[in-house]
Design a protein around this motif. Sequence first.
Motif, PDB file in Angstrom:
ATOM      1  N   MET A  88      17.339  40.532  13.442  1.00  7.92           N
ATOM      2  CA  MET A  88      16.456  39.544  12.840  1.00  7.92           C
ATOM      3  C   MET A  88      15.027  39.790  13.330  1.00  7.92           C
ATOM      4  N   GLY A  89      14.077  39.631  12.436  1.00  8.05           N
ATOM      5  CA  GLY A  89      12.675  39.840  12.766  1.00  8.05           C
ATOM      6  C   GLY A  89      12.026  38.579  13.311  1.00  8.05           C
ATOM      7  N   GLU A  90      10.738  38.517  13.121  1.00  6.23           N
ATOM      8  CA  GLU A  90       9.943  37.378  13.581  1.00  6.23           C
ATOM      9  C   GLU A  90      10.353  36.103  12.847  1.00  6.23           C
ATOM     10  N   GLN A  91      10.234  34.984  13.531  1.00  4.78           N
ATOM     11  CA  GLN A  91      10.402  33.690  12.887  1.00  4.78           C
ATOM     12  C   GLN A  91       9.026  33.260  12.396  1.00  4.78           C
ATOM     13  N   LEU A  92       8.894  33.092  11.098  1.00  6.38           N
ATOM     14  CA  LEU A  92       7.615  32.747  10.491  1.00  6.38           C
ATOM     15  C   LEU A  92       7.771  31.507   9.634  1.00  6.38           C
ATOM     16  N   THR A  93       6.729  30.695   9.591  1.00  6.78           N
ATOM     17  CA  THR A  93       6.712  29.563   8.671  1.00  6.78           C
ATOM     18  C   THR A  93       6.179  30.054   7.329  1.00  6.78           C
ATOM     19  N   GLU A  94       6.303  29.233   6.308  1.00  4.34           N
ATOM     20  CA  GLU A  94       5.776  29.619   4.998  1.00  4.34           C
ATOM     21  C   GLU A  94       4.277  29.854   5.051  1.00  4.34           C
ATOM     22  N   SER A  95       3.548  29.083   5.862  1.00  2.00           N
ATOM     23  CA  SER A  95       2.097  29.293   5.973  1.00  2.00           C
ATOM     24  C   SER A  95       1.792  30.621   6.670  1.00  2.00           C
ATOM     25  N   ASP A  96       2.630  31.033   7.639  1.00  2.00           N
ATOM     26  CA  ASP A  96       2.464  32.349   8.270  1.00  2.00           C
ATOM     27  C   ASP A  96       2.632  33.445   7.223  1.00  2.00           C
ATOM     28  N   VAL A  97       3.680  33.331   6.413  1.00  2.00           N
ATOM     29  CA  VAL A  97       3.963  34.332   5.377  1.00  2.00           C
ATOM     30  C   VAL A  97       2.786  34.420   4.412  1.00  2.00           C
ATOM     31  N   LYS A  98       2.260  33.269   4.010  1.00  2.00           N
ATOM     32  CA  LYS A  98       1.134  33.242   3.075  1.00  2.00           C
ATOM     33  C   LYS A  98      -0.083  33.940   3.676  1.00  2.00           C
ATOM     34  N   LYS A  99      -0.386  33.656   4.926  1.00  2.00           N
ATOM     35  CA  LYS A  99      -1.541  34.270   5.575  1.00  2.00           C
ATOM     36  C   LYS A  99      -1.366  35.784   5.714  1.00  2.00           C
ATOM     37  N   THR A 123      11.407  41.820   7.362  1.00  2.00           N
ATOM     38  CA  THR A 123      12.426  41.475   8.357  1.00  2.00           C
ATOM     39  C   THR A 123      12.307  40.040   8.852  1.00  2.00           C
ATOM     40  N   ALA A 124      11.327  39.308   8.347  1.00  2.00           N
ATOM     41  CA  ALA A 124      11.062  37.957   8.849  1.00  2.00           C
ATOM     42  C   ALA A 124      12.162  36.975   8.475  1.00  2.00           C
ATOM     43  N   HIS A 125      12.317  35.999   9.334  1.00  2.00           N
ATOM     44  CA  HIS A 125      13.212  34.863   9.085  1.00  2.00           C
ATOM     45  C   HIS A 125      12.303  33.656   8.885  1.00  2.00           C
ATOM     46  N   THR A 182       4.557  29.624  16.026  1.00  2.00           N
ATOM     47  CA  THR A 182       5.504  30.720  15.908  1.00  2.00           C
ATOM     48  C   THR A 182       5.071  31.847  16.839  1.00  2.00           C
ATOM     49  N   SER A 183       5.967  32.775  17.089  1.00  2.00           N
ATOM     50  CA  SER A 183       5.717  33.806  18.096  1.00  2.00           C
ATOM     51  C   SER A 183       4.521  34.692  17.777  1.00  2.00           C
ATOM     52  N   ILE A 184       4.210  34.923  16.505  1.00  2.00           N
ATOM     53  CA  ILE A 184       3.075  35.791  16.199  1.00  2.00           C
ATOM     54  C   ILE A 184       1.741  35.126  16.510  1.00  2.00           C
ATOM     55  N   ARG A 185       1.746  33.815  16.643  1.00  2.00           N
ATOM     56  CA  ARG A 185       0.509  33.084  16.939  1.00  2.00           C
ATOM     57  C   ARG A 185       0.411  32.643  18.392  1.00  2.00           C
ATOM     58  N   GLY A 186       1.454  32.874  19.153  1.00  2.00           N
ATOM     59  CA  GLY A 186       1.470  32.429  20.541  1.00  2.00           C
ATOM     60  C   GLY A 186       0.385  33.093  21.371  1.00  2.00           C
TER      61      GLY A 186
END
Length: 167
Positions: free
Chosen positions: A1-12, A70-72, A106-110
């Motif tokens: 499983m890849g990164e855990q992203l919110t819909e707003s993360d995916v959009k950005k 790969t995002a969840h 989420t982890s990409i913004r930490g």
Amino acid sequence: MGEQLTESDVKKIQEEIEYRKLVVRKQEIEAVKEARAHGDLSENFEYHEAKKDKNSNESRIRYLERMLKTAHVISDKSKDDEVGIHNKVEVYVEEDDETEVYRIVTSIRGNSLDGRISIESPMGKALLGHKVGDRVYIQVNENYGYYVVIRSIDKTADEDDEEMRKY
């Protein structure tokens, strides 16, 4: 499983990919053409730098596209009285007798230096779903942990404010 992203993360991320493909890619190709026109490529610093910048942009595009594949995708919704993603949380750290404020992301913004705590971190995992007044144990590792008390939860924090635009 890849990164855990919110819909707003995916959009950005999708917006960044589009910008890099439509704007940055054209600029980098032009820079390479212009530098190539300056003559001998073996000693042309501008040419090598332009190629490096072009390749960096292409690498970033591939990285972001792979991340999306790969995002969840997870929900950033939470109950009104519980800690959720994008909330600012004020906690009292008993061990240090200090109050600190964090935003759960989420982890990409930490980025703990900016007060953004990942949902993958021990603190992020422990705080999610708790309420004001809860005493929460933060398990740092096998031999160490500490308690914090949740003092407030700010759900009005705008996820699109300046600090949230950073990846």
